[in-house]
Design an enzyme around this catalytic site. Structure first.
Site, PDB file in Angstrom:
ATOM      1  N   SER A  33      -9.772  -0.510   6.944  1.00 55.08           N
ATOM      2  CA  SER A  33      -9.442  -0.378   5.709  1.00 55.08           C
ATOM      3  C   SER A  33      -8.718  -1.679   5.125  1.00 55.08           C
ATOM      4  O   SER A  33      -8.309  -1.783   3.806  1.00 55.08           O
ATOM      5  CB  SER A  33      -8.519   0.751   5.796  1.00 55.08           C
ATOM      6  OG  SER A  33      -9.046   2.035   5.699  1.00 55.08           O
ATOM      7  N   LYS A  47       0.838  -1.089  -0.189  1.00 57.63           N
ATOM      8  CA  LYS A  47      -0.209  -0.055  -0.008  1.00 57.63           C
ATOM      9  C   LYS A  47       0.836   0.985  -0.287  1.00 57.63           C
ATOM     10  O   LYS A  47       1.956   1.370   0.689  1.00 57.63           O
ATOM     11  CB  LYS A  47      -0.839  -0.050   1.101  1.00 57.63           C
ATOM     12  CG  LYS A  47      -2.013   0.940   1.308  1.00 57.63           C
ATOM     13  CD  LYS A  47      -3.020   0.648   2.582  1.00 57.63           C
ATOM     14  CE  LYS A  47      -4.001   1.821   2.547  1.00 57.63           C
ATOM     15  NZ  LYS A  47      -4.744   1.847   3.623  1.00 57.63           N
ATOM     16  N   SER A  67      -9.970   1.509   2.751  1.00 61.26           N
ATOM     17  CA  SER A  67      -8.878   2.410   1.955  1.00 61.26           C
ATOM     18  C   SER A  67      -8.124   1.530   1.178  1.00 61.26           C
ATOM     19  O   SER A  67      -7.379   2.082   0.145  1.00 61.26           O
ATOM     20  CB  SER A  67      -8.229   3.606   2.817  1.00 61.26           C
ATOM     21  OG  SER A  67      -7.476   3.072   3.691  1.00 61.26           O
TER      22      SER A  67
END
Lengths: 110, 487
Positions: free
Chosen positions: B174, B75, B150
């Site tokens: 997330s 990420k 997210s």
């Protein structure tokens, strides 16, 4: 102020008006456009209104939780650990002068 | 997409080299990216270099670990030295970290091959990956729908078969919510189990890094590699890390008694009936595996959203004060004074959702409102934590849906922040209490979209969660389906 009908169990009240939004934006160092001010006023009111459900909970005798898993008094030796690439850090700055970060004028002007 | 153990076997038996695996992965990414858009940066050169090092070790007859030569996606809020780390934000568009996060360093040490950095909601603020300043990521099961967020890029990359494993971060769901939306396994560990050093801070009392995988075993292998004490994170727990993957058993027969509690407040208003049906079916399957299932009550479960959307933005408003255009990142170039440089840089550099949360947080912390909002939310946080403590006195594992709904259409909720926030209803209380939880596939709705079930454990019960999840996975077919990626 846009008028809004609230179909909730709470009596309608304006939680935050546009003037307050402007004040908070200043505290947060955010320049908002007039359109953003209007939009945020409506949206923040919706969100703050939703938060009102918390006021139904009796919490006066409840201690606040600041961290979920408590690890207190974490200490370490106060030792210097020099970073080995100072130039790389300076190079990342939007503006610099020699080995200083350079910013626009601070005193006067406004 | 092969499992970690299968790829490891191929490497050790010299059927394929690490470079060949890396090349095949990069080709797969190239083919699928025009549809899925999971990645913000693809790090082909570094991947091939890392793969060569693994091949050199194999050639030298050295023993390699399970993650050596395994491609992984990271990420884009984890600092990677020399590789852009944008957090999905324009304000960090040009930011190249001068240091490596602890988790990525541990993966490097384990020989894992980073192939790229994945798309995310800006500063991890969002539930659909739509607040990214750069691109929309498609849900591999239906490209017109969101992958969740997210960590949507990481979840979509694993689901699409671009990579076998990925890292994400989870502040209010997330990792787990996008895992549910994309039909993969995603785990948020106990707060403090994984070091946050080098994770760009959003809400420091809630943030945790965790793994995504196609299977529970792959997820367990990655967790074992990234967990463990780090003196650079003062909230890092100094505990022994078990070998999660080796402890997995094909069923629950050797476990003895397993008490499963179903959180009753998670059912009812707002829950999609097909999600409810799938979770109920999963509970029957767990009973078949020998679990004792009972209903338990967490009375303040639904108050989590309010408490979270006060606490997280408050912490964020402080954490994001550092983006001021001075030391790194974007700076507005039409500002004559320091103050206007700050306000214009932040106005131009942050997107709408980040601004909204900074505003909520600044308001909640400001004089006159602190007690009514921030302090109140922290007291409610205590109540939510106590609910879990009471529940774990009765049961070993708690279960509820991961998300009340399946993946929604792109653009469906972007104009209504509150409706977006409510998709995190089931995952948020877990972060507030600092507990470990994972999401794993438990079925599909009538549109063919994956449904996720959430398993929540008591503090540091990652091993138990993985064990139960693995046994369920072995007994059910859900993880064997892959998206067709048509259209």
């Amino acid at each position: 102020m846009p008028v809004k009908l609230y179909l909730s169990t709470y009596a309608y009240q304006t939680m935050i008006d546009q003037e307050q939004v402007r004040k908070v934006a200043h505290l947060a160092r955010l320049e908002l456009t007039p359109a953003e001010e209007v939009q945020f006023t409506t949206q923040l009111n919706d969100i703050l209104d939703y938060f009102q459900q918390l006021s139904e909970l009796e919490t006066d005798t409840v201690e606040p939780t600041t961290r979920a898993i408590d690890v207190s008094n974490v200490t370490r030796r106060d030792q210097r650990e020099p970073f080995d690439d100072r130039e790389e850090l300076l190079e990342a700055a939007p503006d610099r002068e020699g080995e200083f970060f350079k910013v626009p004028q601070i005193m006067g002007g406004e | 997409m092969s499992s970690i153990r299968e790829l490891h076997r191929q490497l050790v038996q010299k059927e394929r080299s690490a470079v060949e695996i890396a090349q095949a992965t990069l080709e797969q990414i190239q083919t699928l990216e025009p549809k899925v858009h999971s990645f913000l940066h693809i790090t082909a050169d570094r991947a091939l270099e890392q793969a060569q090092q693994v091949d050199a070790k194999i050639a030298a007859g050295e023993e390699i670990g399970l993650l050596a030569g395994i491609p992984i996606a990271i990420k884009d809020n984890l600092c990677t030295k020399g590789i852009p780390t944008t957090c999905g934000s324009k304000i960090l568009q040009n930011f190249v970290p001068p240091y490596e996060s602890t988790v990525t360093q541990r993966l490097i040490n384990a020989g894992a091959v980073m192939v790229g950095k994945t798309n995310m909601d800006e500063f991890a603020m969002g539930s659909s990956t739509e607040s990214s300043a750069y691109q929309l990521t498609g849900n591999p099961w239906d490209l017109t729908r969101v992958p969740g967020g997210s960590s949507g890029g990481s979840a979509a990359a694993v689901a699409a078969g671009e990579v076998p494993i990925a890292l994400g971060s989870d502040t209010g769901g997330s990792i787990r919510q996008p895992a549910a939306f994309c039909g993969v396994v995603g785990m948020k560990p106990t707060y403090g189990l994984v070091s946050r050093y080098g994770l760009v801070a959003f809400a420091s009392s809630l943030d945790q890094i965790g793994p995504f995988g196609r299977s529970v075993e792959d997820t367990a292998i990655v967790l074992g590699a990234i967990a463990g004490h780090d003196p650079r994170d003062s909230t890092s727990l100094n505990v022994e890390i078990p070998d999660y993957a080796s402890a997995l058993k094909p069923d629950l027969k050797s476990r003895g008694r397993l008490r499963v509690g179903v959180i009753q407040e998670a059912f009812g208003q707002g829950l999609d009936p097909t999600v409810e049906a799938a979770v109920n079916r999963a509970l029957e399957e767990l009973k078949g595996l020998g679990a004792e299932v009972q209903m338990v009550s967490c009375p303040q479960f639904r108050q989590g959203v309010s408490a979270y959307y006060i606490i997280a933005p408050s912490e964020a408003s402080a954490n994001l004060a550092r983006y001021d255009g001075v030391k790194y990142g974007y700076r507005s170039d039409d500002a004559p004074s320091l103050l206007s440089m700050y306000t214009k840089t932040r106005a131009q550099g942050f997107g709408a959702e980040v601004k909204r949360r900074i505003m909520i947080g600044t308001y909640a912390l400001s004089a006159g409102y602190y007690d009514a909002y921030y302090l109140k939310a922290q007291r409610v946080r205590t109540l939510i934590k106590q609910d879990f403590e009471t529940a774990f006195a009765q049961v070993d594992v708690l279960i509820c849906p991961t998300s009340p709904i399946t993946a929604f259409k792109a653009g469906e909720k972007t104009d209504d922040p509150l409706s977006m926030y409510l998709t995190d209803l089931m995952t948020i209380p877990v972060n507030l209490a600092g507990l470990p939880a994972l999401s794993l596939p438990c079925g599909f709705d009538d549109r063919g979209l994956p449904i996720g079930i959430q398993l929540i454990g008591n503090v540091l019960q990652e091993g138990l969660l993985l064990e139960v999840a693995h046994a369920y996975e072995q007994a059910t077919p859900w993880h064997q389906r892959s998206p067709s990626l048509k259209g």
